[in-house]
Design a protein around this motif. Structure first.
Motif, mmCIF file in Angstrom:
data_model
loop_
_atom_site.group_PDB
_atom_site.id
_atom_site.type_symbol
_atom_site.label_atom_id
_atom_site.label_comp_id
_atom_site.label_asym_id
_atom_site.label_seq_id
_atom_site.Cartn_x
_atom_site.Cartn_y
_atom_site.Cartn_z
ATOM 1 N N VAL A 24 0.841 -1.188 0.000
ATOM 2 C CA VAL A 24 0.000 0.000 0.000
ATOM 3 C C VAL A 24 0.883 1.247 0.000
ATOM 4 O O VAL A 24 0.569 2.241 -0.660
ATOM 5 C CB VAL A 24 -0.972 -0.025 1.195
ATOM 6 N N ALA A 25 2.004 1.200 0.682
ATOM 7 C CA ALA A 25 2.931 2.338 0.675
ATOM 8 C C ALA A 25 3.438 2.618 -0.741
ATOM 9 O O ALA A 25 3.566 3.785 -1.133
ATOM 10 C CB ALA A 25 4.096 2.078 1.628
ATOM 11 N N GLU A 75 3.660 9.216 11.740
ATOM 12 C CA GLU A 75 3.657 8.956 10.303
ATOM 13 C C GLU A 75 4.607 7.822 9.938
ATOM 14 O O GLU A 75 4.303 7.005 9.073
ATOM 15 C CB GLU A 75 4.025 10.225 9.522
ATOM 16 N N LYS A 76 5.762 7.764 10.594
ATOM 17 C CA LYS A 76 6.707 6.671 10.341
ATOM 18 C C LYS A 76 6.089 5.332 10.722
ATOM 19 O O LYS A 76 6.220 4.351 9.992
ATOM 20 C CB LYS A 76 8.006 6.887 11.117
ATOM 21 N N SER A 77 5.410 5.289 11.861
ATOM 22 C CA SER A 77 4.762 4.050 12.293
ATOM 23 C C SER A 77 3.667 3.640 11.317
ATOM 24 O O SER A 77 3.563 2.474 10.929
ATOM 25 C CB SER A 77 4.164 4.217 13.690
ATOM 26 N N ALA A 97 5.184 2.342 8.151
ATOM 27 C CA ALA A 97 5.717 0.986 8.294
ATOM 28 C C ALA A 97 4.599 -0.054 8.172
ATOM 29 O O ALA A 97 4.780 -1.103 7.550
ATOM 30 C CB ALA A 97 6.441 0.842 9.630
ATOM 31 N N VAL A 98 3.452 0.242 8.737
ATOM 32 C CA VAL A 98 2.309 -0.670 8.626
ATOM 33 C C VAL A 98 1.846 -0.748 7.175
ATOM 34 O O VAL A 98 1.573 -1.837 6.655
ATOM 35 C CB VAL A 98 1.158 -0.224 9.563
ATOM 36 N N LEU A 99 1.767 0.394 6.496
ATOM 37 C CA LEU A 99 1.346 0.403 5.092
ATOM 38 C C LEU A 99 2.339 -0.329 4.199
ATOM 39 O O LEU A 99 1.953 -0.952 3.219
ATOM 40 C CB LEU A 99 1.160 1.834 4.597
ATOM 41 N N ALA A 100 3.609 -0.276 4.552
ATOM 42 C CA ALA A 100 4.625 -0.979 3.767
ATOM 43 C C ALA A 100 4.484 -2.493 3.892
ATOM 44 O O ALA A 100 4.850 -3.234 2.982
ATOM 45 C CB ALA A 100 6.027 -0.538 4.202
#
Length: 140
Positions: free
Chosen positions: A77-78, A112-114, A117-120
């Motif tokens: 998704v990222a 946003e980083k967290s 990471a979930v979207l990645a």
């Protein structure tokens, strides 16, 4: 409060739709627009961005359309959000404030980083499997 832009969500939906419905043949922009109740002029720039970033492959001709350029489990998704340009640099318009600069923006950046990471880790394959269990394959 939506965390993703409308354009980003539309890009994700288009990729999942193509992953589910485009296994035998490419999916036309018109079919995607109809399924998502959008004018095709709103969808076409998103589809072209996905082609440009290597997520979609555009197929020309009367039976043309869009298909995935790589396996659905290799598209996150990222990746889609990056292709759609969903991340905007809004810091330029931010007012100068010590609290904003020293506390709020760093805190939000960590969140946003967290979230990123979930979207990645979330793949098109996972979303497509969920859509398939809902019977989201199209007759078109």
């Amino acid at each position: 409060m939506p965390l993703l832009s409308r354009k980003g969500l539309l890009a994700i939906a288009a990729v999942v739709d193509v992953a589910v419905n485009g296994r035998e043949r490419p999916i036309s922009a018109r079919a995607l627009a109809e399924r998502h109740d959008l004018p095709s002029r709103h969808l076409e720039p998103v589809l072209q961005a996905l082609v440009h970033e290597g997520i979609f492959q555009g197929v020309r001709g009367p039976r043309g359309g869009y298909q995935l350029s790589r396996e659905r489990k290799r598209i996150s998704v990222a990746d889609i959000l990056r292709a759609a340009g969903a991340a905007e640099d809004s810091e330029a318009a931010m007012p100068k404030s010590r609290i904003l600069g020293a506390v709020v923006l760093p805190g939000i950046a960590d969140a946003e980083k967290s979230f990123g990471a979930v979207l990645a880790r979330l793949t098109v394959d996972e979303l497509a499997r969920r859509a398939e269990t809902l019977g989201e394959r199209s007759a078109r």
